[in-house]
Design a protein around this motif. Sequence first.
Motif, mmCIF file in Angstrom:
data_model
loop_
_atom_site.group_PDB
_atom_site.id
_atom_site.type_symbol
_atom_site.label_atom_id
_atom_site.label_comp_id
_atom_site.label_asym_id
_atom_site.label_seq_id
_atom_site.Cartn_x
_atom_site.Cartn_y
_atom_site.Cartn_z
ATOM 1 N N ALA A 273 78.761 133.823 26.190
ATOM 2 C CA ALA A 273 77.391 134.278 26.448
ATOM 3 C C ALA A 273 76.529 134.143 25.197
ATOM 4 O O ALA A 273 75.348 133.773 25.277
ATOM 5 N N TYR A 274 77.126 134.427 24.042
ATOM 6 C CA TYR A 274 76.389 134.256 22.791
ATOM 7 C C TYR A 274 76.073 132.785 22.554
ATOM 8 O O TYR A 274 74.938 132.435 22.195
ATOM 9 N N ALA A 275 77.055 131.905 22.763
ATOM 10 C CA ALA A 275 76.826 130.474 22.570
ATOM 11 C C ALA A 275 75.717 129.974 23.491
ATOM 12 O O ALA A 275 74.883 129.154 23.091
ATOM 13 N N ALA A 276 75.699 130.477 24.728
ATOM 14 C CA ALA A 276 74.665 130.062 25.671
ATOM 15 C C ALA A 276 73.287 130.491 25.199
ATOM 16 O O ALA A 276 72.334 129.695 25.169
ATOM 17 N N GLY A 277 73.152 131.757 24.828
ATOM 18 C CA GLY A 277 71.853 132.253 24.385
ATOM 19 C C GLY A 277 71.387 131.601 23.106
ATOM 20 O O GLY A 277 70.205 131.252 22.959
ATOM 21 N N MET A 278 72.317 131.423 22.166
ATOM 22 C CA MET A 278 71.973 130.837 20.884
ATOM 23 C C MET A 278 71.511 129.388 21.047
ATOM 24 O O MET A 278 70.502 128.969 20.447
#
Length: 300
Positions: A281-286
């Motif tokens: 989820a962090y990779a997606a948002g970033m």
Amino acid sequence: MTAWPELPYTDWEPTKQTLHRYAQIVGKVRMALVPPRNHWWHVTLYVSARGLTTGSMPYGDRAVEVELDLVEHRLAVRASDGRGAGFALQHRPACAHFYADLFAALADVGIAAQIDPRPFDLGDSPPFPDDTEHDSYDADAVERFGQILRQTDAVLARFRSGFAGKASPTQLFWHSFDLAHARFSGRRAPAIPGADPVTAEAYSHEVIAFGWWPGDDRRTPYPAFYSYTAPEPDGLREHALAPGGAAWQDTGNGSLAILPYDAVREAADPGADLLAFFESAYAAGMAAAGWDTEALTRSV
């Protein structure tokens, strides 16, 4: 490996509603005593070894802590001068009696705090001193709730260790009753048109948030882990999530990455699956928001 316990929302919903109000009362005491911090971090509760705590709060030349002990089912007030008071939670009467007993315990150790006695964002629920409706306390469910908080807190501690930028502590926001952690890009976010002061302060900077909540009867009637990116960038939902049970959900007010708690609980390695969810989820948002990956990643 300690198993992650069951906690079906409908089975403990009356107790969850009561405990939510207990947490709001304690959290409002913290809000009254602790100086303001950005993003409302001064009002939240923290996971302790035995439940939820305000942490140390200043009061004149002393410090005081209030803890909801979910192991022995007690509320404890402890002051730095050695004074203390408390009362049992198990088989508690209604929320109104919890309110009265808490302020009596604070008075016993010489602490005076004034709070707004109205629940926040809980519909037409009566003010705490008048609330004789919420009086359920299933001790076994409360213990399982506390265990999930500790296990989730441990995974979030591992997750937090790889980030080099501004980040929140892992904390329980008592208005929504979710355990949350947030990472920030360092850039200010555009003002939200018509936002109330609480929302405007919470989302003043670009953020990717992660957490767990036990469910509610309005949005998600089951416990789940989540993540969202605010403001939501274009193309966020085009990015894949892990593990297989995770999916994007349209809330009508933005996109949530959701992983049902039971999918984690039933996994061969729940901690690894949950960590994979937060990382994805962090990779997606970033990626969607164009954050500076190199600058925000710890090198050691």
